[in-house]
Design a protein around this motif. Structure first.
Motif, PDB file in Angstrom:
ATOM      1  N   ASP A  69      34.782  65.450  25.431  1.00  0.00           N
ATOM      2  CA  ASP A  69      35.880  64.731  25.461  1.00  0.00           C
ATOM      3  C   ASP A  69      35.121  63.268  26.001  1.00  0.00           C
ATOM      4  OD1 ASP A  69      37.754  66.281  24.461  1.00  0.00           O
ATOM      5  OD2 ASP A  69      38.290  66.852  26.613  1.00  0.00           O
ATOM      6  N   LEU A  70      35.526  61.957  25.527  1.00  0.00           N
ATOM      7  CA  LEU A  70      35.284  61.012  26.010  1.00  0.00           C
ATOM      8  C   LEU A  70      36.402  60.389  26.692  1.00  0.00           C
ATOM      9  CD1 LEU A  70      33.180  59.121  23.077  1.00  0.00           C
ATOM     10  CD2 LEU A  70      32.333  60.203  25.403  1.00  0.00           C
ATOM     11  N   LEU A  71      36.169  60.326  28.000  1.00  0.00           N
ATOM     12  CA  LEU A  71      37.287  59.974  28.926  1.00  0.00           C
ATOM     13  C   LEU A  71      37.557  58.321  28.878  1.00  0.00           C
ATOM     14  CD1 LEU A  71      36.887  62.474  31.955  1.00  0.00           C
ATOM     15  CD2 LEU A  71      38.181  62.592  29.722  1.00  0.00           C
ATOM     16  N   PRO A  72      38.723  57.888  29.217  1.00  0.00           N
ATOM     17  CA  PRO A  72      38.724  56.299  29.360  1.00  0.00           C
ATOM     18  C   PRO A  72      38.056  55.718  30.542  1.00  0.00           C
ATOM     19  CG  PRO A  72      40.840  57.293  29.804  1.00  0.00           C
ATOM     20  CD  PRO A  72      39.892  58.461  29.278  1.00  0.00           C
ATOM     21  N   GLU A  73      37.887  56.437  31.566  1.00  0.00           N
ATOM     22  CA  GLU A  73      37.574  55.854  32.791  1.00  0.00           C
ATOM     23  C   GLU A  73      36.812  57.185  33.729  1.00  0.00           C
ATOM     24  OE1 GLU A  73      41.613  55.634  35.370  1.00  0.00           O
ATOM     25  OE2 GLU A  73      40.643  53.995  34.417  1.00  0.00           O
ATOM     26  N   PRO A  74      35.841  56.778  34.607  1.00  0.00           N
ATOM     27  CA  PRO A  74      35.344  57.893  35.165  1.00  0.00           C
ATOM     28  C   PRO A  74      36.365  58.499  36.149  1.00  0.00           C
ATOM     29  CG  PRO A  74      34.010  55.947  35.467  1.00  0.00           C
ATOM     30  CD  PRO A  74      35.169  55.518  34.912  1.00  0.00           C
ATOM     31  N   PRO A  75      36.057  60.105  36.460  1.00  0.00           N
ATOM     32  CA  PRO A  75      37.047  60.679  37.195  1.00  0.00           C
ATOM     33  C   PRO A  75      37.183  59.908  38.543  1.00  0.00           C
ATOM     34  CG  PRO A  75      35.651  62.139  36.380  1.00  0.00           C
ATOM     35  CD  PRO A  75      35.028  60.772  36.106  1.00  0.00           C
ATOM     36  N   ALA A  76      38.489  60.026  39.232  1.00  0.00           N
ATOM     37  CA  ALA A  76      38.629  59.497  40.552  1.00  0.00           C
ATOM     38  C   ALA A  76      38.315  60.099  41.672  1.00  0.00           C
ATOM     39  CB  ALA A  76      40.158  58.818  40.654  1.00  0.00           C
ATOM     40  N   GLY A  77      37.911  61.462  41.483  1.00  0.00           N
ATOM     41  CA  GLY A  77      37.530  62.502  42.606  1.00  0.00           C
ATOM     42  C   GLY A  77      38.649  62.952  43.168  1.00  0.00           C
ATOM     43  N   ASP A  78      39.823  63.029  42.626  1.00  0.00           N
ATOM     44  CA  ASP A  78      41.102  63.557  43.093  1.00  0.00           C
ATOM     45  C   ASP A  78      41.536  64.869  42.420  1.00  0.00           C
ATOM     46  OD1 ASP A  78      42.055  62.055  40.901  1.00  0.00           O
ATOM     47  OD2 ASP A  78      43.463  60.861  41.829  1.00  0.00           O
ATOM     48  N   ASP A  79      40.792  65.007  41.179  1.00  0.00           N
ATOM     49  CA  ASP A  79      41.009  66.228  40.731  1.00  0.00           C
ATOM     50  C   ASP A  79      40.864  67.350  41.626  1.00  0.00           C
ATOM     51  OD1 ASP A  79      41.105  67.939  38.026  1.00  0.00           O
ATOM     52  OD2 ASP A  79      39.453  68.776  39.226  1.00  0.00           O
ATOM     53  N   PRO A  80      41.617  68.590  41.673  1.00  0.00           N
ATOM     54  CA  PRO A  80      41.655  69.476  42.906  1.00  0.00           C
ATOM     55  C   PRO A  80      40.122  70.155  42.719  1.00  0.00           C
ATOM     56  CG  PRO A  80      43.756  69.725  41.646  1.00  0.00           C
ATOM     57  CD  PRO A  80      42.850  68.737  40.767  1.00  0.00           C
ATOM     58  N   LEU A  81      39.505  70.324  41.564  1.00  0.00           N
ATOM     59  CA  LEU A  81      38.127  70.969  41.586  1.00  0.00           C
ATOM     60  C   LEU A  81      37.247  69.977  42.347  1.00  0.00           C
ATOM     61  CD1 LEU A  81      36.271  73.210  41.166  1.00  0.00           C
ATOM     62  CD2 LEU A  81      36.168  72.733  38.791  1.00  0.00           C
ATOM     63  N   ASP A  82      37.047  68.886  41.803  1.00  0.00           N
ATOM     64  CA  ASP A  82      36.227  67.936  42.213  1.00  0.00           C
ATOM     65  C   ASP A  82      36.502  67.631  43.608  1.00  0.00           C
ATOM     66  OD1 ASP A  82      35.276  67.338  39.578  1.00  0.00           O
ATOM     67  OD2 ASP A  82      36.369  65.558  39.370  1.00  0.00           O
ATOM     68  N   ALA A  83      37.695  67.636  44.159  1.00  0.00           N
ATOM     69  CA  ALA A  83      37.974  67.440  45.742  1.00  0.00           C
ATOM     70  C   ALA A  83      37.331  68.727  46.394  1.00  0.00           C
ATOM     71  CB  ALA A  83      39.391  67.473  45.751  1.00  0.00           C
ATOM     72  N   LEU A  84      37.461  69.887  46.011  1.00  0.00           N
ATOM     73  CA  LEU A  84      37.088  71.033  46.360  1.00  0.00           C
ATOM     74  C   LEU A  84      35.392  71.131  46.606  1.00  0.00           C
ATOM     75  CD1 LEU A  84      37.330  74.081  47.487  1.00  0.00           C
ATOM     76  CD2 LEU A  84      37.146  74.835  45.108  1.00  0.00           C
ATOM     77  N   ILE A  85      34.692  70.442  45.702  1.00  0.00           N
ATOM     78  CA  ILE A  85      33.277  70.759  45.864  1.00  0.00           C
ATOM     79  C   ILE A  85      32.454  70.109  46.984  1.00  0.00           C
ATOM     80  CG2 ILE A  85      31.183  69.819  44.778  1.00  0.00           C
ATOM     81  CD1 ILE A  85      32.459  71.688  42.918  1.00  0.00           C
ATOM     82  N   PRO A  86      32.991  69.121  47.643  1.00  0.00           N
ATOM     83  CA  PRO A  86      32.174  68.608  48.748  1.00  0.00           C
ATOM     84  C   PRO A  86      32.581  69.557  50.201  1.00  0.00           C
ATOM     85  CG  PRO A  86      33.118  66.795  48.021  1.00  0.00           C
ATOM     86  CD  PRO A  86      33.607  67.829  47.181  1.00  0.00           C
ATOM     87  N   ARG A  87      33.804  70.118  50.257  1.00  0.00           N
ATOM     88  CA  ARG A  87      34.417  71.033  51.041  1.00  0.00           C
ATOM     89  C   ARG A  87      33.348  72.509  51.031  1.00  0.00           C
ATOM     90  NH1 ARG A  87      39.441  69.485  49.579  1.00  0.00           N
ATOM     91  NH2 ARG A  87      40.156  71.569  48.912  1.00  0.00           N
ATOM     92  N   LEU A  88      33.349  72.644  49.695  1.00  0.00           N
ATOM     93  CA  LEU A  88      32.723  74.085  49.351  1.00  0.00           C
ATOM     94  C   LEU A  88      31.319  74.068  49.928  1.00  0.00           C
ATOM     95  CD1 LEU A  88      32.807  76.807  48.439  1.00  0.00           C
ATOM     96  CD2 LEU A  88      32.382  75.957  46.083  1.00  0.00           C
ATOM     97  N   ALA A  89      30.559  72.716  49.325  1.00  0.00           N
ATOM     98  CA  ALA A  89      29.318  72.574  49.632  1.00  0.00           C
ATOM     99  C   ALA A  89      28.931  72.722  51.013  1.00  0.00           C
ATOM    100  CB  ALA A  89      28.667  71.090  49.073  1.00  0.00           C
ATOM    101  N   ALA A  90      30.030  71.995  51.956  1.00  0.00           N
ATOM    102  CA  ALA A  90      29.745  71.947  53.520  1.00  0.00           C
ATOM    103  C   ALA A  90      29.709  73.163  54.141  1.00  0.00           C
ATOM    104  CB  ALA A  90      30.830  70.857  54.165  1.00  0.00           C
ATOM    105  N   ALA A  91      30.572  74.090  53.245  1.00  0.00           N
ATOM    106  CA  ALA A  91      30.713  75.288  53.929  1.00  0.00           C
ATOM    107  C   ALA A  91      29.458  76.383  54.020  1.00  0.00           C
ATOM    108  CB  ALA A  91      31.896  76.323  53.126  1.00  0.00           C
TER     109      ALA A  91
END
Length: 218
Positions: A69-91
């Motif tokens: 899909d071509l999105l109108p703008e880049p993700p803001a980072g507030d998608d639940p999975l996107d927000a989970l990634i840094p916490r999971l990486a730090a773990a």
């Protein structure tokens, strides 16, 4: 070797060769450290494994370009999975644990891709594709993220020339037009997806396509 296997093997090798201190450096993905990007790649590899064992009976509903899909703008980072990634990486704590996990599931994904029937149909995200088209879409995914991985790591190896060329062709198919031949493959991929701002000369070469950029893939 299939471009998927080539691109992902090169990506896994690049991650394996990173010194521990590089995991805390910024990646080319906005807001993500290298460790966050590698954690995302773990999920990507899991998605490949899941999709390859999710057969579909009906006809294909899309092809490799249609996967995106071509999105109108880049993700803001507030998608639940996107927000989970840094916490999971730090773990993971230690980079060696994250290296082990991406090598484990990434290598399994490459093996599974090599064993899969290219003509078989699989289901993912409410779409049905042939295995060949699905893996072609993931050449673009892996190559773009390889560029993200090395964006601020000048000593890390980048994507192979042959998979950069395949990824460029794939992105041109998504865009529905070719990029200027004067742009090197890596530059074309970075500029077209907003990973790098074109120079004024490159903007002129892009012509009307410049107004459509960046192509935000979702």
């Amino acid at each position: 070797m299939h471009p998927f296997s080539r691109s992902w093997t090169a990506l896994l090798d690049a991650v394996a060769g990173l010194p521990d201190e590089d995991f805390a450096k910024p990646s080319g993905c906005r807001g993500w450290l290298v460790r966050d990007l590698v954690c995302h790649l773990v999920i990507d590899a899991q998605d490949v494994l899941i999709t390859l064992v999710t057969p579909a009976d009906g006809p294909a509903t899309t092809d490799a370009p249609g996967y995106w899909d071509l999105l109108p703008e880049p993700p803001a980072g507030d998608d639940p999975l996107d927000a989970l990634i840094p916490r999971l990486a730090a773990a993971y704590g230690e980079p060696r644990l994250l290296k082990h996990h991406i090598d484990d599931v990434g290598t399994a994904a490459v093996r599974a891709a090599g064993l899969a029937d290219p003509a078989a149909r699989v289901r993912t995200q409410d779409m049905v594709l042939t295995v060949a088209d699905y893996l072609s879409a993931y050449v673009l995914e892996g190559t773009l993220h390889h560029l993200d991985l090395v964006a601020r790591l000048p000593d890390a190896p980048g994507p192979p020339a042959e998979t950069l060329a395949v990824a460029r062709t794939a992105l041109e198919a998504v865009a529905g037009t070719a990029f200027p031949a004067s742009l090197a493959d890596a530059d074309a991929l970075r500029i077209a997806t907003g990973r790098r701002t074109p120079t004024s000369a490159q903007t002129a070469e892009l012509g009307g396509l410049a107004a459509r950029l960046p192509l935000v893939l979702g």
